[in-house]
Write a protein that holds these residues in place. Structure first.
Motif, PDB file in Angstrom:
ATOM      1  N   ILE A   1       0.871  -1.186   0.000  1.00 20.81           N
ATOM      2  CA  ILE A   1       0.000   0.000   0.000  1.00 20.81           C
ATOM      3  C   ILE A   1       0.902   1.229   0.000  1.00 20.81           C
ATOM      4  O   ILE A   1       1.729   1.402   0.895  1.00 20.81           O
ATOM      5  CB  ILE A   1      -0.915   0.031   1.241  1.00 20.81           C
ATOM      6  CG1 ILE A   1      -1.758  -1.246   1.301  1.00 20.81           C
ATOM      7  CG2 ILE A   1      -1.800   1.273   1.210  1.00 20.81           C
ATOM      8  CD1 ILE A   1      -2.635  -1.338   2.529  1.00 20.81           C
ATOM      9  N   ILE A   2       0.727   2.064  -1.011  1.00 26.18           N
ATOM     10  CA  ILE A   2       1.603   3.240  -1.102  1.00 26.18           C
ATOM     11  C   ILE A   2       0.812   4.509  -1.422  1.00 26.18           C
ATOM     12  O   ILE A   2      -0.340   4.440  -1.840  1.00 26.18           O
ATOM     13  CB  ILE A   2       2.712   3.060  -2.173  1.00 26.18           C
ATOM     14  CG1 ILE A   2       2.076   2.703  -3.516  1.00 26.18           C
ATOM     15  CG2 ILE A   2       3.741   2.046  -1.757  1.00 26.18           C
ATOM     16  CD1 ILE A   2       3.037   2.775  -4.670  1.00 26.18           C
TER      17      ILE A   2
ATOM     18  N   PHE B   1      -6.049   0.802  -2.234  1.00 26.70           N
ATOM     19  CA  PHE B   1      -6.737  -0.141  -1.348  1.00 26.70           C
ATOM     20  C   PHE B   1      -8.063  -0.461  -2.010  1.00 26.70           C
ATOM     21  O   PHE B   1      -8.700   0.430  -2.577  1.00 26.70           O
ATOM     22  CB  PHE B   1      -6.960   0.482   0.038  1.00 26.70           C
ATOM     23  CG  PHE B   1      -7.288  -0.541   1.091  1.00 26.70           C
ATOM     24  CD1 PHE B   1      -6.324  -1.459   1.511  1.00 26.70           C
ATOM     25  CD2 PHE B   1      -8.550  -0.607   1.656  1.00 26.70           C
ATOM     26  CE1 PHE B   1      -6.615  -2.416   2.475  1.00 26.70           C
ATOM     27  CE2 PHE B   1      -8.851  -1.561   2.623  1.00 26.70           C
ATOM     28  CZ  PHE B   1      -7.886  -2.458   3.030  1.00 26.70           C
ATOM     29  N   GLU B   2      -8.464  -1.731  -1.922  1.00 28.02           N
ATOM     30  CA  GLU B   2      -9.553  -2.142  -2.798  1.00 28.02           C
ATOM     31  C   GLU B   2     -10.968  -1.926  -2.285  1.00 28.02           C
ATOM     32  O   GLU B   2     -11.919  -2.051  -3.032  1.00 28.02           O
ATOM     33  CB  GLU B   2      -9.370  -3.591  -3.282  1.00 28.02           C
ATOM     34  CG  GLU B   2      -8.769  -4.619  -2.316  1.00 28.02           C
ATOM     35  CD  GLU B   2      -7.352  -4.270  -1.852  1.00 28.02           C
ATOM     36  OE1 GLU B   2      -7.164  -4.268  -0.617  1.00 28.02           O
ATOM     37  OE2 GLU B   2      -6.455  -3.977  -2.657  1.00 28.02           O
ATOM     38  N   ARG B   3     -11.093  -1.587  -1.027  1.00 28.18           N
ATOM     39  CA  ARG B   3     -12.483  -1.444  -0.527  1.00 28.18           C
ATOM     40  C   ARG B   3     -12.563  -0.323   0.510  1.00 28.18           C
ATOM     41  O   ARG B   3     -11.531   0.227   0.910  1.00 28.18           O
ATOM     42  CB  ARG B   3     -12.941  -2.764   0.112  1.00 28.18           C
ATOM     43  CG  ARG B   3     -12.036  -3.180   1.249  1.00 28.18           C
ATOM     44  CD  ARG B   3     -12.626  -4.218   2.162  1.00 28.18           C
ATOM     45  NE  ARG B   3     -11.602  -4.672   3.101  1.00 28.18           N
ATOM     46  CZ  ARG B   3     -11.307  -4.046   4.229  1.00 28.18           C
ATOM     47  NH1 ARG B   3     -11.942  -2.938   4.578  1.00 28.18           N
ATOM     48  NH2 ARG B   3     -10.353  -4.499   5.028  1.00 28.18           N
ATOM     49  N   LYS B   4     -13.799  -0.080   0.905  1.00 30.14           N
ATOM     50  CA  LYS B   4     -14.009   0.950   1.931  1.00 30.14           C
ATOM     51  C   LYS B   4     -13.400   0.504   3.248  1.00 30.14           C
ATOM     52  O   LYS B   4     -13.440  -0.676   3.578  1.00 30.14           O
ATOM     53  CB  LYS B   4     -15.523   1.146   2.102  1.00 30.14           C
ATOM     54  CG  LYS B   4     -15.865   2.322   2.951  1.00 30.14           C
ATOM     55  CD  LYS B   4     -17.344   2.679   2.848  1.00 30.14           C
ATOM     56  CE  LYS B   4     -17.645   3.830   3.799  1.00 30.14           C
ATOM     57  NZ  LYS B   4     -16.721   4.948   3.698  1.00 30.14           N
ATOM     58  N   LEU B   5     -12.827   1.418   3.987  1.00 34.67           N
ATOM     59  CA  LEU B   5     -12.281   1.058   5.298  1.00 34.67           C
ATOM     60  C   LEU B   5     -13.424   0.989   6.312  1.00 34.67           C
ATOM     61  O   LEU B   5     -14.379   1.784   6.230  1.00 34.67           O
ATOM     62  CB  LEU B   5     -11.269   2.124   5.761  1.00 34.67           C
ATOM     63  CG  LEU B   5      -9.815   1.934   5.332  1.00 34.67           C
ATOM     64  CD1 LEU B   5      -9.674   1.935   3.825  1.00 34.67           C
ATOM     65  CD2 LEU B   5      -8.940   3.008   5.940  1.00 34.67           C
TER      66      LEU B   5
ATOM     67  N   ALA C   1     -11.113   6.618  -7.060  1.00 33.15           N
ATOM     68  CA  ALA C   1     -11.056   5.908  -8.346  1.00 33.15           C
ATOM     69  C   ALA C   1     -11.038   4.435  -7.988  1.00 33.15           C
ATOM     70  O   ALA C   1     -10.914   4.079  -6.813  1.00 33.15           O
ATOM     71  CB  ALA C   1      -9.787   6.277  -9.093  1.00 33.15           C
ATOM     72  N   ALA C   2     -11.158   3.596  -9.013  1.00 32.75           N
ATOM     73  CA  ALA C   2     -11.154   2.167  -8.727  1.00 32.75           C
ATOM     74  C   ALA C   2      -9.853   1.807  -8.013  1.00 32.75           C
ATOM     75  O   ALA C   2      -8.768   2.108  -8.498  1.00 32.75           O
ATOM     76  CB  ALA C   2     -11.265   1.390 -10.033  1.00 32.75           C
ATOM     77  N   GLY C   3      -9.985   1.206  -6.849  1.00 34.77           N
ATOM     78  CA  GLY C   3      -8.797   0.753  -6.139  1.00 34.77           C
ATOM     79  C   GLY C   3      -8.025   1.839  -5.414  1.00 34.77           C
ATOM     80  O   GLY C   3      -6.953   1.590  -4.881  1.00 34.77           O
ATOM     81  N   ILE C   4      -8.539   3.056  -5.410  1.00 32.72           N
ATOM     82  CA  ILE C   4      -7.841   4.147  -4.710  1.00 32.72           C
ATOM     83  C   ILE C   4      -8.773   4.763  -3.666  1.00 32.72           C
ATOM     84  O   ILE C   4      -9.891   5.178  -3.981  1.00 32.72           O
ATOM     85  CB  ILE C   4      -7.405   5.281  -5.676  1.00 32.72           C
ATOM     86  CG1 ILE C   4      -6.648   4.749  -6.883  1.00 32.72           C
ATOM     87  CG2 ILE C   4      -6.605   6.354  -4.934  1.00 32.72           C
ATOM     88  CD1 ILE C   4      -5.228   4.361  -6.636  1.00 32.72           C
TER      89      ILE C   4
END
Ligand code: SER
Length: 592
Positions: free
Chosen positions: A474-475, A492-496, A581-584
């Protein structure tokens, strides 16, 4: 000469011309440089391209061209003359380690003089080149190329660095000698020394070809870059003035409706020089303010917000000078949006925000302006110099930016103690004016106290996310800091979840409580990598970089600024987590 070329047509012709020379057109970037939290505004077309000038491969290749909106406040004192503006559009073509002086200059000449393009009569054009100094040699090569195109020797001038050198945009970075093209307006010379660059306005600088082959280091040295780049900039407004044989930028189609409206509101007749200056200042400042507001920046006492506030308030005061006592900025903003809305749709989509923020600011300042002016006049009658205390009082109680008090002082022939103001300012622990001043000089780093804290908090957050998820992949994907908040993007792929957000917050706050020292070291990029320093933008970095470590918790390549110890941060709080954005994911956070 074709006299029907307006701004739109000029942009079209320019991009078409460079497309034919195998350039790819890139988009108009935001006025807020997204990737670089240390620069306030995009001041030139080259700014969003710095990393490519330093050698990173651009996905669209080595030849690029575009129209870029730019904002510069270093010429603010000159606004009102025939050519200086705080906001302008700039046409640019770039060679990223590809063509060099010969092609750049030949193409500039062709575009300017060829009848299929601008068709400017050759005798109207003057040239300047770099005279050379201890850092770089005299640019005889460019002069020779100009001569080979038929420019007479007496029309080629050699000027020093202050005139014929461009960059870096900040304190350090890419820069180089340039060759500038001037248009002779036909005005009588102001004296026997009148020549291109003279401030009388006979010559308009319309295009600048910069040969970016150096990088200025923090020590003030000029080192050769990995590749030779060309960065050219042609001011749209100024060039249209030349093409349409107008006298000033305020007469061209993108300004005239604004100017006419101001005159109508103020019920002004023609030709009133003193008032004309105010009209021009209002027109320039309202246009610039509209574009800043369109970036969702609100007026405030710090950073971009301060620049916006200063512009809006100066416009209101100049309105008063020409007899406008009522609210009037919204009418002007609507005209600006009308003129630019099609090309800049964000003006339209943010219209409500722009108008409501402006209205608030106008009402606020109108409430105090008359009283403040009275206060100023009283003080000016009694003393020879407005001292720091009074200047600060005007700022704090009446909302007069110091620059406005200085301007009032000039008009009244009275000095204002700016230093004294700074001292008062510091005492009151408001924004660092030094920081604000630096920004006006062309968008340098913002070192205000709050921003500095948020920079350090960003490093803690960056590391905390990796630690909480126990994942090194994760950067940082983006970062933007204003004095109000930090904004941090990461993959990161999903909501925290709420629990995860709390964990991250707690981990950051734990480091703050540990009173960790923040240490800066300089090293090569390789050494930084060996030490596992974070740094997503390596390509932007010079060979030696500064690296900040926070205790043993975090290590990151960064230009700063940072606090000395984490205990200075107070309490860290995440205020928002969202997707960009997707994945961000994006986190916004504050320290309090
Ligand atoms: N960077 C140069 C300028 O702004 C040329 O684009 O004038």
């Amino acid at each position: 000469m074709k006299n029907i070329i307006d701004s739109r047509k000029l942009k079209e012709l320019y991009l078409e011309f460079f497309k034919q020379k195998n350039h790819k057109v890139i988009s108009n970037s935001s006025l807020i440089p997204e990737e670089d939290p240390t620069v306030l505004f995009t001041t030139a077309g080259m700014h969003p391209l710095v990393r490519y000038i330093l050698g990173q491969h651009h996905p669209l290749g080595k030849r690029l061209a575009n129209v870029q909106k730019c904002l510069r406040t270093d010429d603010i004192e000159e606004v009102g003359d025939n050519s200086h503006l705080t906001f302008f559009e700039m046409l640019g073509n770039w060679s990223l380690g590809d063509y060099w002086k010969e092609d750049a200059i030949k193409w500039s000449w062709e575009f300017l003089t060829d009848k299929r393009y601008l068709g400017i009569p050759k005798e109207k054009l003057y040239i300047s080149v770099f005279a050379g100094d201890k850092d770089a040699p005299r640019d005889d090569e460019s002069a020779k190329i100009w001569a080979s195109l038929g420019v007479p020797k007496e029309k080629i001038f050699y000027f020093p660095k202050k005139d014929n050198w461009w960059g870096p945009a900040g304190d350090t970075g890419p820069c180089g000698p340039d060759t500038e093209m001037f248009y002779d307006t036909g005005k009588e010379p102001c004296g026997k020394d009148c020549k291109p660059g003279c401030s009388c306005g006979k010559y308009f600088e319309i295009w600048n070809d910069v040969f970016m082959q150096y990088s200025k280091t923090a020590e003030g040295k000029y080192e050769l870059l990995k590749q030779k780049n060309v960065d050219t900039g042609m001011g749209v407004e100024r060039t249209v003035v030349a093409l349409q044989n107008k006298k000033s930028v305020y007469e061209i189609e993108t300004f005239k409706p604004i100017v006419d409206k101001i005159k109508e509101i103020a019920k002004l007749g023609l030709h009133d020089d003193k008032r004309e200056l105010s009209v021009r200042i209002i027109a320039d400042h309202v246009r610039t303010s509209t574009f800043i507001l369109a970036e969702e920046i609100s007026p405030s006492n710090v950073d971009r917000g301060y620049i916006l506030r200063r512009l809006v308030r100066r416009a209101i005061r100049h309105g008063k000078l020409i007899g406008i006592e009522q609210e009037f900025l919204d009418e002007l903003v609507e005209i600006v949006i009308d003129i630019y809305g099609q090309e800049h749709p964000h003006l339209k989509s943010n219209e409500q925000f722009i108008l409501s923020e402006l209205k608030k600011e106008e009402l606020k300042f109108r409430n105090t302006l008359a009283h403040g002016l009275k206060k100023f006049e009283e003080s000016a009658k009694q003393v020879k110099k407005i001292d720091g205390k009074n200047a600060f009082l005007l700022f704090q109680s009446f909302g007069f930016p110091i620059e406005m008090t200085v301007e009032l002082g000039k008009e009244a022939g009275i000095e204002v103690d700016e230093k004294g103001f700074d001292e008062e300012f510091k005492k009151h622990q408001q924004i660092s004016r030094v920081g604000a001043e630096k920004k006006f000089k062309g968008g340098l780093s913002d070192a205000s106290e709050l921003t500095t804290k948020l920079h350090t908090a960003t490093h803690l957050l960056n590391e905390a996310i990796r630690k909480v998820f126990k994942r090194r992949d994760i950067i940082q994907k983006g970062s933007n800091i204003t004095p109000e908040r930090l904004r941090f993007d990461f993959n990161f792929e999903r909501k925290l979840t709420d629990a995860e957000i709390r964990k991250i917050e707690d981990l950051v706050n734990k480091q703050i409580k540990k009173c960790l020292e923040v240490v800066r070291e300089e090293m090569t990029v390789e050494d930084a990598k060996r030490r596992d320093a974070q740094g997503v933008f390596e390509h932007k970095y010079a060979e030696r970089v500064s690296v900040y470590s926070i205790g043993d918790f975090s290590i990151e390549i960064c230009g700063g600024p940072h606090v000395k110890n984490t205990r200075e941060l107070g309490k860290f709080k995440i205020i928002k987590e969202e997707s960009v954005a997707a994945g961000i994911r994006r986190i916004k956070a504050i320290v309090e």
